[in-house]
Design a protein around this motif. Structure first.
Motif, short mmCIF file in Angstrom:
data_model
loop_
_atom_site.label_atom_id
_atom_site.label_comp_id
_atom_site.label_asym_id
_atom_site.label_seq_id
_atom_site.Cartn_x
_atom_site.Cartn_y
_atom_site.Cartn_z
N VAL A 1 -3.73 17.37 -9.58
CA VAL A 1 -4.74 18.30 -9.06
C VAL A 1 -5.23 19.20 -10.18
O VAL A 1 -6.43 19.44 -10.33
CB VAL A 1 -4.14 19.14 -7.91
N GLY A 2 -4.30 19.71 -10.99
CA GLY A 2 -4.69 20.55 -12.11
C GLY A 2 -5.61 19.83 -13.08
O GLY A 2 -6.55 20.41 -13.63
N ILE B 1 -11.55 21.12 5.96
CA ILE B 1 -10.12 20.88 6.13
C ILE B 1 -9.27 21.99 5.52
O ILE B 1 -8.12 22.19 5.91
CB ILE B 1 -9.73 19.51 5.53
N ILE B 2 -9.84 22.75 4.59
CA ILE B 2 -9.10 23.88 4.01
C ILE B 2 -8.64 24.83 5.11
O ILE B 2 -7.59 25.47 5.00
CB ILE B 2 -9.99 24.64 2.99
N GLY B 3 -9.42 24.93 6.20
CA GLY B 3 -9.08 25.81 7.30
C GLY B 3 -7.76 25.48 7.96
O GLY B 3 -7.18 26.33 8.65
N GLY B 4 -7.28 24.26 7.76
CA GLY B 4 -5.99 23.90 8.31
C GLY B 4 -4.82 24.43 7.50
O GLY B 4 -3.68 24.29 7.91
N ALA B 5 -5.13 25.04 6.35
CA ALA B 5 -4.08 25.56 5.44
C ALA B 5 -3.05 24.48 5.14
O ALA B 5 -1.84 24.72 5.13
CB ALA B 5 -3.42 26.81 6.02
N ASP B 6 -3.53 23.27 4.90
CA ASP B 6 -2.67 22.11 4.67
C ASP B 6 -3.11 21.45 3.37
O ASP B 6 -4.08 20.69 3.36
CB ASP B 6 -2.78 21.15 5.84
N GLY B 7 -2.41 21.75 2.27
CA GLY B 7 -2.80 21.24 0.97
C GLY B 7 -2.86 19.72 0.88
O GLY B 7 -3.87 19.17 0.44
N PRO B 8 -1.78 18.99 1.27
CA PRO B 8 -1.83 17.53 1.16
C PRO B 8 -2.98 16.90 1.95
O PRO B 8 -3.62 15.96 1.48
CB PRO B 8 -0.47 17.10 1.73
N SER C 1 -5.86 18.35 2.72
CA SER C 1 -7.09 18.69 2.01
C SER C 1 -7.31 17.74 0.83
O SER C 1 -8.42 17.25 0.61
CB SER C 1 -7.05 20.14 1.52
N ILE C 2 -6.25 17.47 0.08
CA ILE C 2 -6.35 16.56 -1.05
C ILE C 2 -6.66 15.15 -0.59
O ILE C 2 -7.50 14.44 -1.17
CB ILE C 2 -5.04 16.59 -1.86
N TYR C 3 -6.02 14.74 0.49
CA TYR C 3 -6.21 13.39 1.03
C TYR C 3 -7.67 13.16 1.41
O TYR C 3 -8.27 12.14 1.06
CB TYR C 3 -5.31 13.20 2.25
N VAL C 4 -8.26 14.11 2.10
CA VAL C 4 -9.66 13.98 2.53
C VAL C 4 -10.62 14.11 1.36
O VAL C 4 -11.57 13.33 1.22
CB VAL C 4 -9.99 15.02 3.62
N ALA C 5 -10.37 15.09 0.49
CA ALA C 5 -11.27 15.32 -0.64
C ALA C 5 -11.29 14.12 -1.59
O ALA C 5 -12.35 13.78 -2.14
CB ALA C 5 -10.86 16.58 -1.39
N SER C 6 -10.14 13.48 -1.80
CA SER C 6 -10.09 12.34 -2.71
C SER C 6 -10.95 11.19 -2.21
O SER C 6 -11.44 10.38 -3.00
CB SER C 6 -8.65 11.87 -2.90
N GLU C 7 -11.18 11.13 -0.91
CA GLU C 7 -12.00 10.07 -0.32
C GLU C 7 -13.45 10.49 -0.15
O GLU C 7 -14.37 9.73 -0.47
CB GLU C 7 -11.42 9.67 1.05
N LEU C 8 -13.67 11.71 0.34
CA LEU C 8 -15.03 12.12 0.71
C LEU C 8 -15.74 12.94 -0.37
O LEU C 8 -16.97 12.93 -0.43
CB LEU C 8 -14.99 12.94 2.01
N GLN D 1 -15.22 17.35 -5.99
CA GLN D 1 -14.86 18.72 -5.63
C GLN D 1 -13.35 18.87 -5.41
O GLN D 1 -12.90 19.90 -4.92
CB GLN D 1 -15.59 19.13 -4.33
N LEU D 2 -12.58 17.85 -5.77
CA LEU D 2 -11.16 17.84 -5.45
C LEU D 2 -10.41 19.03 -6.04
O LEU D 2 -9.59 19.67 -5.36
CB LEU D 2 -10.52 16.53 -5.93
N GLY D 3 -10.68 19.35 -7.30
CA GLY D 3 -9.97 20.46 -7.93
C GLY D 3 -10.18 21.77 -7.21
O GLY D 3 -9.22 22.49 -6.91
N ALA D 4 -11.44 22.09 -6.90
CA ALA D 4 -11.75 23.36 -6.23
C ALA D 4 -11.17 23.39 -4.83
O ALA D 4 -10.63 24.41 -4.38
CB ALA D 4 -13.26 23.56 -6.18
N ILE D 5 -11.26 22.28 -4.10
CA ILE D 5 -10.74 22.23 -2.73
C ILE D 5 -9.23 22.37 -2.73
O ILE D 5 -8.66 23.10 -1.91
CB ILE D 5 -11.18 20.91 -2.05
N ALA D 6 -8.55 21.70 -3.65
CA ALA D 6 -7.10 21.79 -3.71
C ALA D 6 -6.64 23.20 -4.07
O ALA D 6 -5.70 23.73 -3.46
CB ALA D 6 -6.55 20.79 -4.73
#
Length: 389
Positions: free
Chosen positions: A276-277, A149-156, A158-165, A169-174
């Motif tokens: 995120v931090g 999802i990082i490829g979408g260049a969409d921070g929110p 990316s966070i939304y998906v990472a927090s679930e899946l 890895q949330l910190g690094a993905i965000a």
């Protein structure tokens, strides 16, 4: 002397570890990018400050969960940031960001030139390409989906998906998502110039027709209904996006629109960045730092791959469309298919004017840009439907 040693052991200095000091340097680097270079300062500043707090020996106090007795009586209320973190854990903050984005977004350029929807769709190839590559580097499918999802260049998103899946890895993905959003003006232009000729970059597009209020309202309602019926898991993001947009286009809720565009999105941005931090600190059960590891470097590398492929896919799709159409599209606007609104569209404009100062591509680029927002949210919903437990 024993007294002094005892006092020292009671301070945080005795609990400092070298990994914490390294992370201080990382946070100082983020602050430099935000304050001096002005790369996404609204997000990078709170993220950096949250990361700094997370790497001080105080997190057990500020992140402490509430403590209850066997009878259910609350013995300790828990730390302040524990409650802030619920905004991510319960997936509240990203949809609220989408509410503000919807209130700021004009779908007029996309409606006036619906072909640009294909450019936004093509840019999502970066997400799925990286999803296929990530397992080769040791990530499971859920983690691969969150990284893609990082490829979408969409921070929110990316966070939304990472927090679930992939919450681990949330910190690094965000950080990867927001870093590459900030680096759009640096990363995209070389790819755009590599894949286009000077003649293509000089293509002038016809002036977009005026889009009426009724068209915008009908479009928002129809697309929202269609998308939510096709991928219900995207509902929290897309419903808030279109609610914000319908508030904007109704022209009768000015106070609500201003609140969504300013107060709500600004307040949520502060809390989201801090939380995120905070994910960039702490240690796992094996005693390894949660952020300083090879997986983090792999995520950053895969995120860059996703972003570059997404940019290239949008440009290539525009070139393919030109090969079968007499009404030419400037391929530069294909790069705006990533959902970094409106930064990616501005990059298309800047590159077009470098080739021809009289060429204005901004409004044309906004079409694929807002299509990319919808596309990345749909991709996120698809991954959540497939991999969420």
């Amino acid at each position: 002397m024993d007294t002094l040693i005892g006092i020292y052991k009671e301070t945080g200095f005795a609990q400092l570890e070298w990994q914490m000091v390294v992370m201080w340097l990382v946070t100082f680097g983020l602050l430099y990018l935000a304050i001096v270079k002005k790369y996404e300062p609204l997000l990078l500043v709170p993220i950096a400050l949250g990361a700094l707090i997370a790497n001080l020996p105080i997190t057990e106090f500020i992140l402490q969960e509430p403590v209850y007795s066997a009878t259910g009586e609350q013995l300790d209320a828990g730390g302040l940031f524990y409650y802030f973190n619920q905004g991510i854990k319960l997936q509240i903050f990203p949809p609220l960001i989408f509410l503000g984005v919807g209130a700021l977004t004009d779908f007029g350029p996309l409606i006036a030139n619906p072909r640009t929807l294909l450019l936004g769709a093509a840019a999502q190839f970066g997400i799925f390409f990286t999803f296929l590559c990530a397992p080769l580097m040791g990530f499971n499918l859920s983690q691969a989906a969150a990284i893609g999802i990082i490829g979408g260049a969409d921070g929110p998103t990316s966070i939304y998906v990472a927090s679930e899946l992939a919450p681990e890895q949330l910190g690094a993905i965000a950080i990867a998502a927001y870093s590459y959003m900030a680096l759009v003006p640096l990363v995209q232009p070389p790819v755009m110039r590599l894949l286009t000729t000077e003649k293509e970059r000089k293509i002038k597009m016809k002036t977009l027709r005026h889009v009426s209020q009724l068209e915008k309202i009908v479009f928002a309602l129809m697309v929202m209904i269609f998308c939510l019926l096709v991928i219900p898991d995207a509902a929290p993001l897309l419903s808030m996006l279109f609610i914000g947009n319908l508030l904007r286009e109704s022209k009768v809720t000015e106070r609500l629109v201003k609140a969504a565009q300013n107060e709500i999105i600004n307040i949520v941005t502060i809390f989201l960045g801090l939380c995120v931090g905070l994910k960039m600190g702490g240690y796992n059960s094996e005693g390894a730092h949660n952020f300083l590891n090879t997986y983090t470097l792999s995520i950053l590398g895969l995120g860059m791959l996703a972003f570059v492929v997404a940019t290239a896919a949008g440009v290539i799709m525009a070139k393919l469309m030109n090969s079968v159409s007499k009404n030419k599209i400037n391929p530069l606007i294909g790069s705006a298919g990533v959902s970094a609104v409106p930064m990616a569209a501005r990059v298309s404009q800047d590159e077009g004017q470098k080739a021809d100062p009289s060429n204005y591509l901004l409004m044309h680029a906004m079409g694929p840009n807002v299509a990319g927002v919808i596309g990345s949210a749909l991709a996120a919903g698809y991954f959540l439907a497939v991999f969420s437990n």
